[in-house]
Structures are given as structure tokens and as C-alpha cells.
Motif scaffolding. Structure first.
Motif, short mmCIF file in Angstrom:
data_model
loop_
_atom_site.label_atom_id
_atom_site.label_comp_id
_atom_site.label_asym_id
_atom_site.label_seq_id
_atom_site.Cartn_x
_atom_site.Cartn_y
_atom_site.Cartn_z
N TYR A 56 0.84 -1.19 0.00
CA TYR A 56 0.00 0.00 0.00
C TYR A 56 0.87 1.24 0.00
CZ TYR A 56 -3.27 3.59 1.58
OH TYR A 56 -4.02 4.73 1.69
N SER A 57 0.67 2.13 -0.97
CA SER A 57 1.40 3.39 -1.06
C SER A 57 0.55 4.49 -0.44
CB SER A 57 1.73 3.73 -2.51
OG SER A 57 2.63 2.78 -3.06
N SER A 58 0.97 4.98 0.72
CA SER A 58 0.14 5.94 1.46
C SER A 58 0.07 7.29 0.77
CB SER A 58 0.69 6.10 2.88
OG SER A 58 2.04 6.53 2.85
N HIS A 59 1.10 7.65 -0.01
CA HIS A 59 1.11 8.99 -0.60
C HIS A 59 0.08 9.16 -1.70
CE1 HIS A 59 3.51 6.94 -3.65
NE2 HIS A 59 3.34 7.98 -4.43
N TRP A 349 12.95 9.41 -0.20
CA TRP A 349 12.25 8.37 -0.96
C TRP A 349 11.05 7.82 -0.20
CZ3 TRP A 349 16.81 5.09 -3.32
CH2 TRP A 349 17.41 5.84 -4.34
N TYR A 350 11.13 7.85 1.13
CA TYR A 350 10.01 7.39 1.94
C TYR A 350 8.74 8.17 1.59
CZ TYR A 350 7.98 5.32 6.21
OH TYR A 350 7.22 4.60 7.10
N GLN A 351 8.89 9.47 1.32
CA GLN A 351 7.74 10.31 1.00
C GLN A 351 7.09 9.91 -0.33
OE1 GLN A 351 7.29 12.29 3.62
NE2 GLN A 351 9.30 11.65 4.36
N TYR A 352 7.84 9.22 -1.18
CA TYR A 352 7.33 8.85 -2.50
C TYR A 352 6.98 7.36 -2.60
CZ TYR A 352 8.79 13.50 -3.83
OH TYR A 352 8.93 14.86 -3.91
N GLY A 353 6.85 6.70 -1.44
CA GLY A 353 6.35 5.33 -1.44
C GLY A 353 7.37 4.26 -1.17
N PHE A 354 8.67 4.62 -1.08
CA PHE A 354 9.67 3.59 -0.77
C PHE A 354 9.78 3.47 0.74
CE2 PHE A 354 14.26 2.04 -0.95
CZ PHE A 354 13.88 0.73 -1.20
N ALA A 358 7.10 -1.30 1.04
CA ALA A 358 7.67 -1.39 -0.31
C ALA A 358 9.06 -2.01 -0.31
CB ALA A 358 7.70 -0.02 -0.96
N GLY A 359 9.58 -2.39 0.87
CA GLY A 359 10.86 -3.09 0.92
C GLY A 359 12.07 -2.20 1.09
N ASN A 360 11.94 -1.11 1.86
CA ASN A 360 13.09 -0.20 2.02
C ASN A 360 14.13 -0.77 2.97
OD1 ASN A 360 12.00 0.18 4.56
ND2 ASN A 360 11.90 2.41 4.42
N PHE A 361 15.15 0.03 3.26
CA PHE A 361 16.31 -0.45 4.03
C PHE A 361 16.18 0.02 5.48
CE2 PHE A 361 18.14 0.89 -0.23
CZ PHE A 361 17.95 -0.35 -0.82
N GLN A 362 15.90 -0.88 6.41
CA GLN A 362 15.78 -0.53 7.83
C GLN A 362 16.10 -1.75 8.70
OE1 GLN A 362 12.24 2.89 7.50
NE2 GLN A 362 12.04 1.22 8.96
N VAL A 363 16.68 -1.48 9.87
CA VAL A 363 16.87 -2.53 10.87
C VAL A 363 15.51 -2.98 11.39
CG1 VAL A 363 17.84 -3.12 13.12
CG2 VAL A 363 19.13 -1.65 11.57
N THR A 364 14.74 -2.01 11.87
CA THR A 364 13.41 -2.27 12.42
C THR A 364 12.37 -1.57 11.58
OG1 THR A 364 14.30 -2.43 14.67
CG2 THR A 364 11.94 -2.02 14.46
N ASN A 365 11.38 -2.31 11.11
CA ASN A 365 10.26 -1.70 10.40
C ASN A 365 9.24 -1.27 11.45
OD1 ASN A 365 11.62 -2.29 8.08
ND2 ASN A 365 10.12 -3.74 7.28
N TYR A 366 9.20 0.02 11.76
CA TYR A 366 8.34 0.51 12.83
C TYR A 366 6.87 0.22 12.56
CZ TYR A 366 12.55 3.15 14.13
OH TYR A 366 13.82 3.51 14.49
#
Length: 587
Positions: A56-59, A349-354, A358-366
């Protein structure tokens, strides 16, 4: 009749699945069933595909639904069909890489060669050799994993799948995921599961190579990025980074700016140094939820420690003087800049749906959506090359690696520890030695220090097994001590230390090979370096005494001088090589 049975089987499965699906997936599933004929797909193609992901793309309030084509639960490589479901339930846009009537095209369902043989065949096709013994870590249905230590950077995964060939036939393959030890390629190699022939390959590492420095341009003064106005109360203290900010491409294009709390509260709600989702930073170095930035000047593909440390106030304000032309002496400024730019790219990039879904780069997905533990490993001044950058981007849940190289100059070399005799001339030169497992490391480099033979006044007077009597002569000197006498090496070194010596050289006077001396009972109390040299070298030193001087030097960098433009490369913004995890959720 056969097609009718297949359709009825699909319909029963489809009806059961609908009850468990989200509204968007239900809409997309209905659409796929209704449009199967128009897409050229058979009932079996639709019934055997699996829901790969729902994003789901929130933007823009669009849900992206992906299916993976399979046959007998074996996926077809890169065969993805995706639909976009709008907020009002309308389906807009379809991407179809399914192969029509897949069942009629496959050549087999059972491999004829095992997974380990597929690895050997894949590496042989690359001109490389697999280890003699391949150690299996796990063996699940259609998925086998092997230990990688010493020959790859990540565990080697081997997955059974299908490969579409140029003649439109479909062959059963093993896909070998192999991350080379030099980090230059993360290969996905499709090996024929019947013959072992390499049929196809692709690389998860993207390279950006340049062969000349950038030209100077008019400076641009960039505003600080702030997608959401930050509130300092959300953290336990403000953060600050002295960097070339957003829109300043390189030091040729603008000046550094000290930015306070440049993180975005939507993309990085706990700042850039958090990993647990609770207010308060877990790291004070250039590490956090989105990226761990560190230097890799020796091409070890891991942190050697010593990252820039901003302390509890997270103040990363480090000096930078481009006129020095010595990039390796300004690692803190370079690494901080790399840390900042990785985080800025993450937040923008987070603001544009990444985002997490969408599979971005993070230790913890909040958000709790998507796979975590896949922060970027960003390596500043990487020692594996020059005039280049690369970015390895595996699938969601696997850690990417970014390598940023030096621009235009020579790479540093590694100088080993040395024991150099500086006088007298007849014995001058380097001596081979082995450092003890106790005591201090060698200093960074000393002025020549005199070597004095110890005297304990008893038996073999130079073995230091009794109280040293020429202690006045040892103050500030290097103590030369013979092996033997019935006492431990650490006991000899401790007596020399108590007599005022600043280092110890042990003569291996039984003629055997030199070795690392054990800690023994007194090793923890020894605070000076202790070395062992051979009998032959020791005899030469003794014959040249008095007047023998040595220089002790630890391992370190031999740093080449660099010009201004060479320095720019280590501080330039994140390379345009940066891309996302593998674009579609392929098998």
C-alpha cells in the motif's frame, strides 16, 4: 474435460481464498480471473499462481498487488503479474510477465543434479572454483543454503525454479545466489537442473564508473531538508551533522553546513541513531536504523571500528581541510557525510512510497510491515578500487552494501609492524619477530632506542629469572633477554618492566622457529611490548653491543598524497548508483 476440471479446481480454491484476503487483493483476484482470457492465460496459469506481495502506497492511496507464476509450486523466474487498485476499488494498470500455458512448456519437475553440484557448475562458469567441501546449513523444500565462510560474503542460497528460454521453452533450473568475496558482484546464476549448464545470470551489484574528476560549477546554496518540522521533544537530545547538504553535489558545488536534526519524523520518527522504536538513541556513532556508515580502507567488507562518534549529544561536527590533500587523515568528516546522505535519501524516498511495505532499508520496520534487518552497509573510502561506486541491493530482508571509492588517487597500503635496527651500520636493517600474546602493541613509531642486555646476577645472568641488578641501565631502554632459566616469558617481561624498560626482546636461543609467547601467570600485568627474535639475529645484536639502537613501529597506513580533486571524491554525495531492492518481488 481436462480444462473444465482445472477451472472447477481453481474456482473452489479461489472461493476459499477470498474469505481471507484484504479488499484490495479480493478486487485484484476477481479482476485477474475475469481477464484471464484477455491476458492469454489458462485456468491452470491462474489457479497455480501465488500472491507474492501486497504493498500500500500511502502517498497516493494505491494498493499494488503482485502474483508470482508457479507450476507444481515451483516459481518461474521473474514471472510477475501486478495490478494497481485505487482507493475507490478501480483497477488501474497491469504489468504482465506471466508465460501463457506454462504447464505445456516445462521440461521437468524433479532436478537431476543436487544443489551442491549446481554451485560447482555455477562457479565453474564464472571461472572460479568452489570449496572442496560445501557445508549445508538448511534444506527446505526447493530451497537449500550453504555455509559461506572464506569464499563468499553471504550464505549461498540455491533455489529450484524455472527459466524461460529464448525459444519460449521453460527449463527447470537451480538459482545460485553467490556474493563474491570481493563484493564486486552478487550473482544470481540459473543452472540447468538436469545438465548443469549455465542458462542465465544477473547481478545485484550496480556499478557507477567514472574516469575523470567533475568540473567546478557555480556554487549552489541548498536549504536544509525538512519534510516534517521536527520537535526536539521526540528525542533525548538534538543531533547535528556538519556535511555538504541536500542539493550540494560535491565540495566543488557548495560549502558544508551544520544541520540540526535533519531527519524526517515520518520516515525516521526516532531519529537516525535509533533501532528499537523507543525514544533514545542506541548508537552515538554513524549507525542507526537506516544505515551503518564506516570506512573500509583495507577492503575488509566490514567495520574495523573507530566510526565517528558524536557522543550523547550526537554532535557530528568534525574538521575538514581540503587543502591538506590527505583523505585518510579526515575519515570522520567523510564518513559523517556518507551517513547523512544515506539517511537523507532514505527519508526523501520514503515520502514517495519507498517505505517499509515497499521493501526499504531498515533494521526495524516501525510499521511492522515488510522484512527488517536490511539496513545499508555504507563503506567510505573503500579499498577495493578507485573512481567508482557500487551498490548491492538484494531482496527485502537482506542487507545491501554500498562501496564508495577514492577519486583519482592511489589507494593506501598496509605497513606491517617492524623492528628496525638503526645502529650500528653493520647490523642495520629489519629483524623478523613475533609479538607476544601479552603486553602492549608496538607504538606508532619511535625514535631509535638503545638495546641493553639484562643482568640478574645469577646463573645465566641474561635470562631475567631473578631480580634484575642492572635496572638503572634499563630505564627508558629496550631489554634484551635470553629464553630459558625455568621461568615464564611473562615473568621475564614483568621484571624488565619493573626495572624501567619500555619494551622487551626475547632471544629464542634454542635455535627453533620464533613463536607467539603465551600469557602465563604474569601476562595481565605486563604493559610494555614483548617480542621474540631468532637465535641468529640475537647473536648479531649481542656482538654489536654496546651501541645497538632499534626503532619500533606498529602496523599502519602508508598514505599517498592526494590533490584537492582527489579529496572531493570521498565527500561527494551518495552516488547515482543508489537504487532500491530488486524492483519486483521475483522468485
Amino acid at each position: 474435460m481436462k480444462n473444465l476440471l482445472a477451472f472447477l479446481a481453481f474456482l473452489s480454491v479461489y472461493t476459499a481464498i477470498l474469505a481471507q484476503q484484504s479488499p484490495a487483493v479480493t478486487i485484484a483476484t476477481q479482476y485477474l480471473r475475469q481477464q484471464a482470457d484477455a491476458l492469454g492465460l489458462t485456468a491452470a496459469d491462474v489457479s497455480q499462481c501465488t500472491l507474492s506481495s501486497e504493498v500500500y502506497s500511502s502517498h497516493n492511496a494505491v494498493t499494488h498487488v503482485y502474483w508470482q507464476q508457479t507450476y507444481e509450486q515451483i516459481p518461474l523466474h521473474n514471472a510477475i503479474l501486478n495490478l494497481n487498485v485505487l482507493k475507490n476499488g478501480e483497477v488501474k494498470g497491469i504489468g504482465n510477465r506471466f508465460v501463457p500455458d506454462l504447464a505445456s512448456r516445462v521440461n521437468a519437475t524433479i532436478p537431476q543434479i543436487p544443489a551442491d553440484e549446481a554451485i560447482r557448475a555455477a562457479l565453474a562458469a564464472l571461472g572460479q572454483q568452489a570449496p572442496d567441501e560445501l557445508v549445508m546449513i538448511s534444506n527446505e523444500r526447493h530451497h537449500v543454503t550453504f555455509e559461506h565462510a572464506g569464499w563468499a560474503l553471504e550464505p549461498v542460497a540455491v533455489d529450484l525454479m524455472y527459466q524461460l528460454m529464448p525459444d519460449q521453452k521453460v527449463r527447470l533450473v537451480w538459482n545460485v545466489s553467490y556474493y563474491q568475496i570481493d563484493a564486486q558482484h552478487w550473482w544470481q546464476l540459473r543452472v540447468d537442473a538436469l545438465s548443469g549448464a549455465l542458462l542465465d545470470k544477473n547481478d545485484w551489484v550496480t556499478h557507477c564508473s567514472f574516469d575523470h574528476p567533475c568540473e567546478s560549477r557555480e556554487h549552489h546554496h541548498a536549504p536544509t531538508f525538512m519534510a516534517t518540522q521536527n520537535a526536539a521533544a521526540t528525542l533525548d537530545g538534538q543531533s547535528a551533522y556538519n556535511v555538504f547538504p541536500l542539493l550540494v553535489e560535491s565540495p566543488n558545488h557548495g560549502e558544508r553546513t551544520l544541520l540540526n536534526d535533519p531527519f524526517d519524523l515520518v520516515a525516521s520518527p526516532f531519529g537516525w541513531h535509533d533501532t528499537d522504536g523507543i525514544p533514545g538513541h542506541e548508537y552515538t556513532i554513524t549507525r542507526g536504523n537506516n544505515v551503518h556508515a564506516y570506512h573500509d580502507i583495507f577492503d575488509q567488507n566490514e567495520s574495523a571500528g573507530g566510526e565517528p562518534d558524536g557522543g550523547d549529544q550526537l554532535n557530528f561536527d568534525f574538521p575538514l581541510d581540503l587543502s591538506l590533500g590527505r583523505p585518510y587523515t579526515q575519515l570522520d568528516a567523510a564518513t559523517t557525510n556518507l551517513f547523512y546522505w544515506n539517511n537523507i535519501v532514505h527519508d526523501v524516498w520514503y515520502q514517495y512510497g519507498f517505505d517499509e511495505a515497499a521493501g526499504n532499508f531498515q533494521v526495524t520496520n516501525y510499521s511492522g510491515i515488510g522484512e527488517g534487518d536490511d539496513y545499508v552497509r555504507a563503506e567510505a573510502l573503500d579499498g577495493s578500487g578507485t573512481n567508482n561506486a557500487n551498490f548491492a541491493t538484494p531482496t527485502d530482508g537482506n542487507r545491501p552494501r554500498m562501496q564508495m571509492y577514492l577519486w583519482g588517487g592511489d589507494l593506501p597500503t598496509f605497513a606491517p609492524p617492524s623492528l628496525e635496527v638503526t645502529a650500528p651500520a653493520q647490523v642495520a636493517g629489519n629483524i623478523d619477530f613475533v609479538q607476544a600474546s601479552f603486553g602492549a602493541d608496538l607504538p606508532g613509531g619511535t625514535e631509535p632506542i638503545e638495546v641493553v642486555l639484562v643482568d640478574d646476577g645469577t646463573g645465566t645472568t641474561s635470562d631475567a629469572c631473578e631480580l634484575i641488578v642492572n635496572d638503572q641501565a634499563l630505564v627508558g631502554k629496550v631489554a634484551l633477554i635470553d629464553r630459558g632459566g625455568g621461568c615464564q616469558f611473562s615473568a621475564k617481561a614483568l621484571r624488565a618492566q619493573e626495572a624501567g624498560a619500555i619494551a622487551v626482546i626475547i632471544c629464542n636461543n634454542d635455535g627453533s622457529d620464533i613463536f607467539a609467547m603465551g600469557t602465563g601467570d604474569a601476562g595481565n600485568a605486563v604493559e610494555i611490548p614483548s617480542l621474540m627474535i631468532s637465535l641468529a639475529d640475537c647473536l648479531e645484536l649481542k656482538l654489536a653491543m654496546p651501541g645497538v639502537f632499534v626503532r619500533l613501529t606498529s602496523s599502519g597506513l602508508v598514505v599517498p598524497l592526494q590533490g584537492l580533486l582527489d579529496e572531493i571524491a570521498i565527500l561527494t554525495t551518495v552516488s547515482s548508483c543508489m537504487n532500491t531492492h530488486t524492483a519486483s518481488p521475483t522468485a
